[in-house]
Design a protein around this motif. Structure first.
Motif, mmCIF file in Angstrom:
data_model
loop_
_atom_site.group_PDB
_atom_site.id
_atom_site.type_symbol
_atom_site.label_atom_id
_atom_site.label_comp_id
_atom_site.label_asym_id
_atom_site.label_seq_id
_atom_site.Cartn_x
_atom_site.Cartn_y
_atom_site.Cartn_z
ATOM 1 N N THR A 1 0.827 -1.200 0.000
ATOM 2 C CA THR A 1 0.000 0.000 0.000
ATOM 3 C C THR A 1 0.867 1.258 0.000
ATOM 4 N N PRO A 2 0.601 2.217 -0.897
ATOM 5 C CA PRO A 2 1.395 3.455 -0.894
ATOM 6 C C PRO A 2 1.126 4.299 0.351
ATOM 7 N N THR A 3 2.176 4.848 0.923
ATOM 8 C CA THR A 3 2.056 5.739 2.079
ATOM 9 C C THR A 3 2.876 6.986 1.819
ATOM 10 N N VAL A 4 2.630 8.036 2.594
ATOM 11 C CA VAL A 4 3.389 9.282 2.453
ATOM 12 C C VAL A 4 4.372 9.395 3.613
ATOM 13 N N PRO A 5 5.435 10.197 3.477
ATOM 14 C CA PRO A 5 6.429 10.312 4.556
ATOM 15 C C PRO A 5 5.944 11.237 5.678
ATOM 16 N N TYR A 6 5.844 10.709 6.881
ATOM 17 C CA TYR A 6 5.446 11.504 8.043
ATOM 18 C C TYR A 6 6.689 11.858 8.863
ATOM 19 N N LYS A 7 6.500 12.769 9.815
ATOM 20 C CA LYS A 7 7.584 13.128 10.730
ATOM 21 C C LYS A 7 7.070 13.075 12.169
ATOM 22 N N ALA A 8 8.001 12.811 13.081
ATOM 23 C CA ALA A 8 7.676 12.802 14.506
ATOM 24 C C ALA A 8 8.722 13.610 15.250
ATOM 25 N N VAL A 9 8.274 14.505 16.144
ATOM 26 C CA VAL A 9 9.177 15.315 16.965
ATOM 27 C C VAL A 9 9.382 14.581 18.282
ATOM 28 N N GLU B 1 19.690 8.959 20.656
ATOM 29 C CA GLU B 1 19.640 7.655 19.995
ATOM 30 C C GLU B 1 19.446 7.806 18.488
ATOM 31 N N TYR B 2 18.509 8.687 18.086
ATOM 32 C CA TYR B 2 18.224 8.882 16.667
ATOM 33 C C TYR B 2 19.135 9.925 16.009
ATOM 34 N N ARG B 3 19.878 10.677 16.853
ATOM 35 C CA ARG B 3 20.809 11.723 16.385
ATOM 36 C C ARG B 3 20.104 12.885 15.690
ATOM 37 N N GLU B 4 18.836 13.053 15.956
ATOM 38 C CA GLU B 4 18.087 14.197 15.443
ATOM 39 C C GLU B 4 16.779 14.328 16.220
ATOM 40 N N LYS B 5 16.264 15.550 16.240
ATOM 41 C CA LYS B 5 15.043 15.797 17.007
ATOM 42 C C LYS B 5 13.803 15.360 16.236
ATOM 43 N N GLU B 6 13.836 15.544 14.915
ATOM 44 C CA GLU B 6 12.725 15.135 14.060
ATOM 45 C C GLU B 6 13.144 13.915 13.247
ATOM 46 N N ILE B 7 12.323 12.875 13.269
ATOM 47 C CA ILE B 7 12.617 11.698 12.458
ATOM 48 C C ILE B 7 11.555 11.564 11.376
ATOM 49 N N THR B 8 11.978 11.096 10.194
ATOM 50 C CA THR B 8 11.063 10.883 9.080
ATOM 51 C C THR B 8 10.662 9.417 9.035
ATOM 52 N N ILE B 9 9.382 9.167 8.897
ATOM 53 C CA ILE B 9 8.851 7.802 8.918
ATOM 54 C C ILE B 9 8.343 7.452 7.526
ATOM 55 N N ILE B 10 9.043 6.536 6.857
ATOM 56 C CA ILE B 10 8.603 6.101 5.528
ATOM 57 C C ILE B 10 8.007 4.697 5.568
ATOM 58 N N ASN B 11 8.215 4.016 6.692
ATOM 59 C CA ASN B 11 7.639 2.677 6.875
ATOM 60 C C ASN B 11 6.701 2.721 8.075
ATOM 61 N N PRO B 12 5.405 2.457 7.898
ATOM 62 C CA PRO B 12 4.446 2.543 9.016
ATOM 63 C C PRO B 12 4.817 1.677 10.214
ATOM 64 N N ALA B 13 5.524 0.565 9.980
ATOM 65 C CA ALA B 13 5.901 -0.313 11.087
ATOM 66 C C ALA B 13 6.868 0.370 12.051
ATOM 67 N N GLN B 14 7.550 1.450 11.590
ATOM 68 C CA GLN B 14 8.519 2.166 12.424
ATOM 69 C C GLN B 14 7.905 3.385 13.115
#
Length: 669
Positions: free
Chosen positions: A429-437, A446-459
């Protein structure tokens, strides 16, 4: 003005071609360009000139940079860009004039089948105007919004554009987008009003639209019929007169911009280059600014529209270069090539493409993984706007998560894989890239950044770990007849859009601007828009960043076990309807078992939708005719206990064909 467009030979006799309205005839050179057109009728001319003689005939030094025009043809979908390109190729003698010249530059099978351009194609034209020899380089670009990156890359090799507008439909959404791409690149724009032969054509109305929206005087518009060849000579004349020559320096060291590339299994990577400085010839040693690798140039030439080798290419000219690149990763679009031991400052290149849609791609059979990997690498060389990340799935095995510019882009890429590389794949299923602060310093570290981009819904991270979620938004432009305005505004509001502007571009047409959440338009918005407007409305969008949104991760469970491939990210307000739809589709796709299967959509621990696949039933009392009632009760009890135990230990495996059916249905929605 007299435009000389070619002279050739037919069975030993000189021939001259005249075009109505202008004194136009075939160039006395380059004969190779004519030979390919004439070869359709006779092979005599092709046999008469060897490849070595052709190379001698084409001397690119004859063209001073003042006599070079590099231009693109841009327009909305179905405004006949490719047909205009065909007429220009015929007029300049690049191809022979036959009834079979339809979308000559659209070489891909998918382009022929769908009737659209998906890949920018180039062709070099030679003509003689008032005794001066001109070298014109044409790039035919796609018209759909999903392939706008092809347009922006093409403009980097140009100094002007032909902005084609349909005389019947007028300015459309993609016309506006293409004009502003041209304006941003500071290129000259020549407005061309096409299809004046149509019964309902209204060129005067379109002239007023162009003047109002683009601030281009109406007397600069050229009215043509590309289908009939009407007034094409005026377009050629305008290209020569109104598109400025490239600003280059031939005495400086070589600087060549790689703006496109293709892969040939026998010769390796073929790069399309625009020379900004210097000269390049066969035998030169060139260096890639990106990889710092050195290559020896095996061949240079121009596309006419097929490959035509030349001795050299000079600054201001656009052509191709073969330098023995064997690995597809060596040819980076936007790279700068320069001569060995003569380093230069790399050219700016392009803005990298920003994927708007992501989907998982897996081979149907894992034994085909390596061949599919090779096919994807070669195809992404042709289409550099696709991003590739390795991924894996418990049910589908090893694969990739690919980023596309839109749903049509995804469909075309999949179709090209099947047609050009005989690859069969499963698309999720196509999804769009979301971000989480992220909320805590520990997570940020741990992630080395304040905002992470989510391209896989499982993450998708849990709400407890973030302060807010962000979803991508786009600025959409809708151009429609005013009678459909009310219905379209209701559709936009239902998709959580915010109106930004509303302008009447003439008495009957309205231009609406809305801020849309990307996930609301990426799948079925365009189809709904066309349906509501009886096909008259057009739509285009551009990236507008991110905005705060109430997003949730929705899991799909089978008997309490999460199916990772069907995890989706949805807006909180639409979670129930989306979950119910997926459960219903899965119920229709799953085979029945000896035990009951519960299909659930859940947000965290809360179940929001449920469907049940009933178990196969067996009548254990079939052979009990009368007799002791306690025996019947024991049989029924034993059956119930068996099914209960089976439901506890039974593992529901979703067949691949069921995955394909569910995922395909979601993509088609």
């Amino acid at each position: 003005m007299r435009i000389l467009v070619g002279r050739g030979w037919w069975r030993g006799r000189a021939i001259t071609a005249w075009v109505s309205g202008a004194a136009c005839r075939m160039l006395p050179w380059p004969l190779p360009a004519l030979s390919r057109g004439a070869a359709a009728h006779s092979g005599a001319l092709e046999r008469r000139y060897s490849s070595a003689e052709r190379k001698e005939k084409v001397d690119m030094s004859r063209f001073p940079f003042e006599n070079i025009s590099n231009f693109s043809i841009v327009a909305h979908v179905d405004h006949s860009k490719s047909t205009l390109a065909d007429r220009l190729l015929e007029l300049t003698g690049t191809i022979g004039k036959t009834n079979n010249n339809k979308q000559v530059l659209d070489k891909l099978q998918v382009e022929r089948e769908r009737g659209i351009t998906v890949k920018a194609q180039t062709a070099s034209l030679f003509c003689n105007c008032e005794g001066s020899q001109y070298f014109l380089h044409l790039i035919d670009t796609p018209g759909h919004v999903d392939f706008s990156y092809e347009v922006s890359r093409s403009l980097s090799a140009c100094q002007g554009v032909l902005l084609v507008v349909d005389a019947n439909e007028g300015i459309q959404a993609q016309t506006v987008a293409n004009f502003f791409l041209t304006f941003e690149a500071q290129l000259s724009a020549i407005p061309v009003i096409n299809k004046i032969d149509l019964k309902n054509a209204d060129p005067k109305r379109v002239e007023k639209q162009i003047e109002k929206v683009f601030d281009i005087p109406s007397d600069e518009c050229i009215k043509i019929s590309a289908k009939l060849g009407t007034n094409i000579e005026s377009v050629l004349q305008a290209i020569i007169e109104r598109i400025p020559p490239p600003k280059v320096h031939r005495k400086n060291p070589l600087r060549a911009l790689v703006f496109d590339s293709t892969f040939d299994q026998y010769r390796g990577v073929i790069t399309n280059v625009a020379l900004f400085d210097g000269v390049v010839s066969k035998g030169d040693r060139v260096v890639s600014a990106h990889t710092q690798k050195t290559y020896e140039v095996n061949e240079v030439g121009v596309l006419n529209p097929n490959e035509l080798p030349t001795h050299k290419l000079y600054a201001g000219q656009v052509g191709y270069l073969i330098a023995g690149m064997k690995d597809v990763t060596e040819a980076q679009v936007g790279d700068t090539l320069y001569l060995h031991k003569q380093p230069v400052e790399p050219l700016p290149g392009f803005k990298s493409a920003k994927p708007m849609v992501f989907a998982g791609m897996y081979p149907v059979d894992q034994s085909e993984y390596n061949s599919l990997k090779s096919a994807i690498e070669k195809l992404t060389l042709n289409d550099s706007s696709v991003t590739v990340h390795r991924d894996s799935s418990l049910a589908l095995g090893a694969g990739w998560r690919l980023g596309f510019l839109g749903l049509l882009h995804m469909e075309v890429f999949n179709q090209r894989l099947e047609q050009e590389y005989n690859a069969s794949v499963i698309l999720t299923t196509p999804t769009v890239p979301y971000k989480a602060v992220l909320s805590s310093a520990k997570l940020i570290k741990e992630y080395r950044e304040k905002e992470i981009t989510i391209i896989n819904p499982a993450q998708f991270p849990d709400k407890s770990k973030v302060t807010e979620y962000l979803e991508p938004v786009v600025l959409g432009t809708v151009i429609t007849p005013d009678e459909y305005t009310g219905k379209i505004m209701m559709l936009c509001q239902a998709r959580r859009a915010i109106q930004k502007n509303m302008v009447f571009i003439d008495q009957n047409r309205v231009m609406l601007k809305y801020l849309f959440p990307l996930n609301e338009i990426v799948v079925d918005f365009y189809d709904s828009l066309k349906s509501l407007s009886s096909g008259y409305a057009s739509f285009d969008y551009e990236d507008a960043g991110y905005q705060t949104a109430e997003l949730v991760k929705m899991d799909i469970l089978l008997n309490g076990n999460i199916v990772e491939e069907l995890v989706t990210i949805v807006h909180k307000d639409k979670a129930h309807s989306v979950g119910k739809a997926i459960c219903e589709r899965l119920k229709d796709s799953l085979p029945r078992q000896l035990f009951e299967i519960a299909i659930q959509a859940a947000i965290g621990s809360k179940i929001i939708a449920r469907e049940t696949v009933k178990a196969y039933r067996k009548n254990v009392l079939a052979k009990c005719y009368g007799g002791d009632i306690t025996r019947k009760m024991k049989l029924l009890k034993r059956q119930a206990e068996g099914k209960k135990k089976m439901r506890k230990i039974g593992n529901v495996e979703v067949p691949k064909d069921a995955f394909i059916k569910v995922l395909k249905t979601q993509s088609d929605k």
